[in-house]
Design a protein around this motif. Structure first.
Motif, PDB file in Angstrom:
ATOM      1  N   HIS A  69       8.575  44.735 -11.125  1.00 48.08           N
ATOM      2  CA  HIS A  69       7.152  44.451 -10.900  1.00 48.08           C
ATOM      3  C   HIS A  69       7.063  43.243  -9.973  1.00 48.08           C
ATOM      4  O   HIS A  69       7.717  42.230 -10.229  1.00 48.08           O
ATOM      5  CB  HIS A  69       6.476  44.149 -12.235  1.00 48.08           C
ATOM      6  N   CYS A 129      -1.851  47.997 -16.329  1.00 43.52           N
ATOM      7  CA  CYS A 129      -2.440  48.441 -15.063  1.00 43.52           C
ATOM      8  C   CYS A 129      -3.515  49.484 -15.371  1.00 43.52           C
ATOM      9  O   CYS A 129      -3.275  50.404 -16.169  1.00 43.52           O
ATOM     10  CB  CYS A 129      -1.366  49.025 -14.151  1.00 43.52           C
ATOM     11  N   CYS A 182      -2.735  53.304 -15.325  1.00 39.85           N
ATOM     12  CA  CYS A 182      -1.450  53.777 -15.856  1.00 39.85           C
ATOM     13  C   CYS A 182      -1.502  54.098 -17.347  1.00 39.85           C
ATOM     14  O   CYS A 182      -1.981  53.310 -18.162  1.00 39.85           O
ATOM     15  CB  CYS A 182      -0.380  52.719 -15.580  1.00 39.85           C
ATOM     16  N   PRO A 186       1.812  52.369 -20.863  1.00 41.22           N
ATOM     17  CA  PRO A 186       1.807  51.528 -22.071  1.00 41.22           C
ATOM     18  C   PRO A 186       1.278  52.285 -23.292  1.00 41.22           C
ATOM     19  O   PRO A 186       1.756  52.074 -24.414  1.00 41.22           O
ATOM     20  CB  PRO A 186       0.885  50.365 -21.703  1.00 41.22           C
ATOM     21  N   ASN A 218       2.503  45.407 -19.582  1.00 41.36           N
ATOM     22  CA  ASN A 218       1.387  45.230 -18.640  1.00 41.36           C
ATOM     23  C   ASN A 218       0.275  46.223 -18.976  1.00 41.36           C
ATOM     24  O   ASN A 218       0.422  47.067 -19.862  1.00 41.36           O
ATOM     25  CB  ASN A 218       1.889  45.433 -17.209  1.00 41.36           C
ATOM     26  N   CYS A 221       6.120  49.083 -21.787  1.00 40.04           N
ATOM     27  CA  CYS A 221       5.612  48.142 -20.789  1.00 40.04           C
ATOM     28  C   CYS A 221       4.548  47.247 -21.412  1.00 40.04           C
ATOM     29  O   CYS A 221       3.670  47.741 -22.117  1.00 40.04           O
ATOM     30  CB  CYS A 221       5.028  48.910 -19.603  1.00 40.04           C
ATOM     31  N   GLN A 266      10.560  50.416 -17.232  1.00 40.00           N
ATOM     32  CA  GLN A 266       9.221  50.477 -16.661  1.00 40.00           C
ATOM     33  C   GLN A 266       8.954  49.219 -15.861  1.00 40.00           C
ATOM     34  O   GLN A 266       8.185  49.210 -14.929  1.00 40.00           O
ATOM     35  CB  GLN A 266       8.189  50.614 -17.785  1.00 40.00           C
TER      36      GLN A 266
END
Ligand code: SF4
Length: 457
Positions: free
Chosen positions: A238, A150, A153, A156, A148, A146, A190
């Protein structure tokens, strides 16, 4: 994603000559495939390993392997806390499961790769042998990692940057699945709707003048056109990357199911910004409403976190408002769980009071249950196409099937229906989480029609 990896590990071990044991006590090798999204998974793993220590003392030849993203994250820590573990491997070397277990006969092995190798698409779980629970349904991993970040989370950090499987390989895989009798495919990633962006980036680096855009809608159209694929699902998109092209494909490709899982996480713009989600509540609702307008009879599910650090009562009330407005058909709601290595885990001074969080969680549950019950009650009197999953877990006299919108439907029948059979059911009752109905007719998928009779109830 994790369950899909488990199917692949089981497939690899089976291809290596192992046979699935009936239970843990009779197994010679035990693989614990872990997930580190929530803290509870850590507790479960170390609890299981504690139990297995005694089993291993009684049977020293027993091999214990720990795989998955918790192994990826904790690495050597697992053997420090549980020295009786023989093998530790992570998310980027699932394909080495059988080999590593073989090597561990001589001495313990810990092998964690930092990241998936971009040009080694053999490390995609979908490229490996598989032991599927349901013969009619399959997952396909279209993308791993991923891009991103966040704040809550760990993905990643453990799964790395986004890498997409080339479209030609995915089409071959989907065609093979269809030829083997699979009628339903779920595309996994993801961040599925950014599928292909990295492939386009690579082409541009190689001098091709291609637009840097996701290829997800193209993938939906091409897999949806494969003969035999009756239902096509995907998870998770997403909200910030949900493009009109994807919605168009949902409306135009008959195989794509009328179900959208669109994670909200919070209805407060302040909390969404702290989470680095990349959208506001208003933008989220605009996209959701556009999808509902375009896709007839769309069911929507979501993920929501309660008690993110700094969430106030006012923030939470905004989440309640958005949830009510979104009229979710179902939702996975979670109490915030700090994962070490994430930004949110460092926000200790802003953690919410547990009693307040539990109260908010309950209030959110009531709102979501209200809309899901209403959505289910609106189905009473409708005729639904379901795919049979098997006997109901709660009542063995009933069969369970799933609609295109992913609703569970229980119905009675004296016929023995194979999982994967298509059936038509008239809905007569509705609860918050399921429907009940009367079987109207059974319509077996084409390749089974010669083998089982098509009969009315
Ligand atoms: Fe995690 Fe956010 Fe990526 Fe989803 S989009 S995997 S929540 S970092």
């Amino acid at each position: 994603m994790n369950e899909h990896d488990t199917e692949r590990i089981a497939g690899l071990l089976e291809a290596d000559g192992m046979v699935l044991a009936d239970d843990m006590e009779s197994a010679d090798t035990i693989v614990l495939n872990t997930c580190c999204i929530r803290e509870n998974a850590d507790n479960k793993l170390y609890g299981q390993l504690g139990h297995l220590k005694q089993v291993k003392q009684a049977r020293p030849d027993l091999q214990i392997a720990v795989a998955g993203c918790l192994a990826q994250k904790d690495r050597d820590l697992i053997r420090e806390r549980a020295a009786h573990v023989d093998v530790v491997f992570g998310t980027h070397n699932v394909h080495r499961a059988a080999e590593l277990i073989g090597l561990a006969v001589y001495s313990p092995v810990v092998e964690i790769l930092e990241q998936a190798v971009e040009d080694d698409h053999n490390s995609f779980p979908s490229a490996l042998p598989v032991r599927r629970e349901a013969p009619y349904a399959a997952w396909m991993t279209i993308q791993v990692g991923c891009d991103n970040s966040c704040a809550f989370c760990i993905v990643p950090a453990v799964r790395g940057a986004e890498i997409s499987q080339p479209i030609s390989k995915l089409l071959d895989e989907a065609a093979q699945l269809a030829a083997s009798g699979v009628t339903e495919i779920t595309l996994l990633g993801q961040n599925v709707n950014s599928y292909g962006r990295d492939l386009q980036r690579q082409r541009r680096q190689n001098g091709d003048k291609v637009a840097l855009r996701p290829l997800f809608d193209e993938l939906l159209r091409k897999i949806g056109a494969i003969e035999g694929i009756k239902r096509l699902r995907f998870t998770s998109p997403h909200p910030k990357d949900l493009r009109p092209e994807t919605i168009d494909a949902m409306t135009q490709v008959p195989a794509v199911c009328e179900h959208l899982h669109l994670p909200l996480q919070s209805g407060s713009d302040k909390v969404l910004a702290a989470m680095h989600r990349g959208y506001t509540a208003e933008r989220y609702l605009e996209r959701l409403q556009a999808a509902r307008r375009a896709v007839e009879d769309l069911a929507v599910s979501t993920d929501i976190i309660v008690g993110f650090p700094g969430e106030t009562e006012k923030d939470f009330e905004q989440t309640l408002q958005v949830a009510a407005e979104a009229r979710y058909d179902s939702a996975f709601t979670f109490v915030f769980s700090p994962r070490s290595g994430t930004e949110a885990a460092e926000m200790v001074d802003r953690y919410c009071c547990p009693a307040e969080v539990n109260d908010r969680f309950e209030r959110l549950r009531v709102v979501v249950e209200h809309s899901s019950r209403q959505a289910n009650q609106a189905r009473i009197g409708m005729r639904e196409e379901v795919v049979v999953e098997g006997k109901s877990k709660k009542n063995a006299d009933l069969q369970t099937g799933r609609t295109r919108q992913n609703r569970l439907v229980h119905f009675a029948t004296s016929q023995h229906l194979r999982p994967g059979t298509f059936a038509t059911v008239d809905v007569t009752e509705a609860g918050a989480h399921h429907l009940k109905g009367d079987l109207v007719e059974v319509t077996a998928p084409a390749r089974w029609r010669a083998k089982i009779p098509v009969a009315a109830s």
